[in-house]
Design an enzyme around this catalytic site. Structure first.
Site, PDB file in Angstrom:
ATOM      1  N   LYS A  13       0.824  -1.218   0.000  1.00 39.82           N
ATOM      2  CA  LYS A  13       0.000   0.000   0.000  1.00 39.82           C
ATOM      3  C   LYS A  13       0.858   1.269   0.000  1.00 39.82           C
ATOM      4  CE  LYS A  13      -2.364  -0.872   3.775  1.00 39.82           C
ATOM      5  NZ  LYS A  13      -1.871  -2.215   4.152  1.00 39.82           N
ATOM      6  N   ARG A  84     -10.032   1.105   8.904  1.00 38.87           N
ATOM      7  CA  ARG A  84      -9.522  -0.232   9.192  1.00 38.87           C
ATOM      8  C   ARG A  84     -10.504  -1.069   9.992  1.00 38.87           C
ATOM      9  NH1 ARG A  84      -3.556   0.782   8.863  1.00 38.87           N
ATOM     10  NH2 ARG A  84      -2.447  -1.078   9.483  1.00 38.87           N
ATOM     11  N   ARG A 123      11.077  -6.630   4.604  1.00 38.89           N
ATOM     12  CA  ARG A 123      11.012  -5.175   4.358  1.00 38.89           C
ATOM     13  C   ARG A 123      12.032  -4.422   5.217  1.00 38.89           C
ATOM     14  NH1 ARG A 123       5.279  -2.412   4.317  1.00 38.89           N
ATOM     15  NH2 ARG A 123       5.075  -3.218   6.436  1.00 38.89           N
ATOM     16  N   ARG A 155      11.145  -2.099  10.531  1.00 36.49           N
ATOM     17  CA  ARG A 155      10.132  -1.488  11.397  1.00 36.49           C
ATOM     18  C   ARG A 155       9.866  -2.427  12.564  1.00 36.49           C
ATOM     19  NH1 ARG A 155       5.074   0.244   7.658  1.00 36.49           N
ATOM     20  NH2 ARG A 155       3.953  -0.781   9.338  1.00 36.49           N
ATOM     21  N   ARG A 166      -0.500  -8.746  13.656  1.00 35.29           N
ATOM     22  CA  ARG A 166      -1.057  -7.752  12.723  1.00 35.29           C
ATOM     23  C   ARG A 166      -1.985  -8.433  11.708  1.00 35.29           C
ATOM     24  NH1 ARG A 166       3.771  -4.880  10.086  1.00 35.29           N
ATOM     25  NH2 ARG A 166       2.250  -3.601   9.024  1.00 35.29           N
TER      26      ARG A 166
END
Ligand code: AMP
Length: 210
Positions: A13, A84, A123, A155, A166
């Site tokens: 995203k 969300r 990532r 992160r 998550r």
């Protein structure tokens, strides 16, 4: 030109959002970015982010409401990471109605969970906003940002133990939004397994056709 960008964590995203706002000159409204900034000075927010849990609806909704009152959104906006939950979507509908703002499309970047985990765990990000993947989009020099030579980090919510939480949160709280937006006729499914540039091409094609 007002859009919502949805998809599970790791769908890409953030990457697509940057390309869309740059191409179409609209404002990027990322609640994740807003909270990453807020967590530097707000311990409560930091706790939600590091655990992968959602920040309570009331806080998010008020933050978005204030942001939508700013003048710059008149040139169009892309909501990334909001709504969300179904409750957030209902609150957004109320805000938009009272400001007489319409959403033109809800882009859903569709990737299955196995792929999402692969993407998230590799990532690496830079504080300048650039994002990489250790295998799929590696930087030219390991651990260094191609753009500003800054240090690349993982992160804290991309760490393996948080990723599972998550995805669970996404399944329970966010995925019901797919049906919510399908009912509005605004839902546009985008195959997120395609390459980054092909995904962007599809979104761009849709926007330009409108
Ligand atoms: P993101 O960068 O969109 O993955 O967001 C990072 C984190 O910010 C999430 O894991 C949540 O803790 C928080 N967050 C972002 N957007 C929302 C939202 N709409 N509602 C609740 N929490 C959010």
């Amino acid at each position: 030109m007002n859009y919502i960008l949805m998809g599970p964590p790791g769908a890409g995203k953030g990457t697509q959002a940057k390309k869309i706002v740059e191409k179409f000159g609209i404002v990027h409204l990322s609640t994740g970015d807003m909270f990453r900034e807020a967590k530097k000075s707000d311990e409560d927010i930091r706790k939600f982010l590091v655990s992968g849990r959602l920040v309570p609806d009331e806080i998010v909704v008020n933050m978005v409401k204030k942001r939508l009152e700013k003048d710059d959104i008149k040139k169009g906006f892309l909501l990334d990471g909001f709504p969300r939950t179904v409750n957030q979507a209902q609150e957004l509908d109320k805000m938009l109605k009272s400001e007489n703002i319409k959403i033109d499309a809800v882009f859903f970047i569709d990737v299955h969970f196995e792929e999402a985990v692969k993407r998230i765990s590799g990532r690496r990000v830079c504080s300048c906003g650039a994002s990489y993947h250790v295998n799929f989009i590696p930087p030219k020099v390991k651990g260094k940002c191609d753009v500003c030579n800054g240090e690349l980090i993982q992160r804290s919510d991309d760490k393996e133990n948080v990723v599972k939480d998550r995805l669970d949160v996404y399944k329970k709280q966010t995925s019901p939004l797919i049906d919510y937006y399908k009912k509005t006729g605004l839902f546009v499914n985008i195959d997120g397994l395609k390459s980054e540039s092909e995904v962007f091409k599809e979104i761009k094609k849709y926007i330009e056709a409108k």
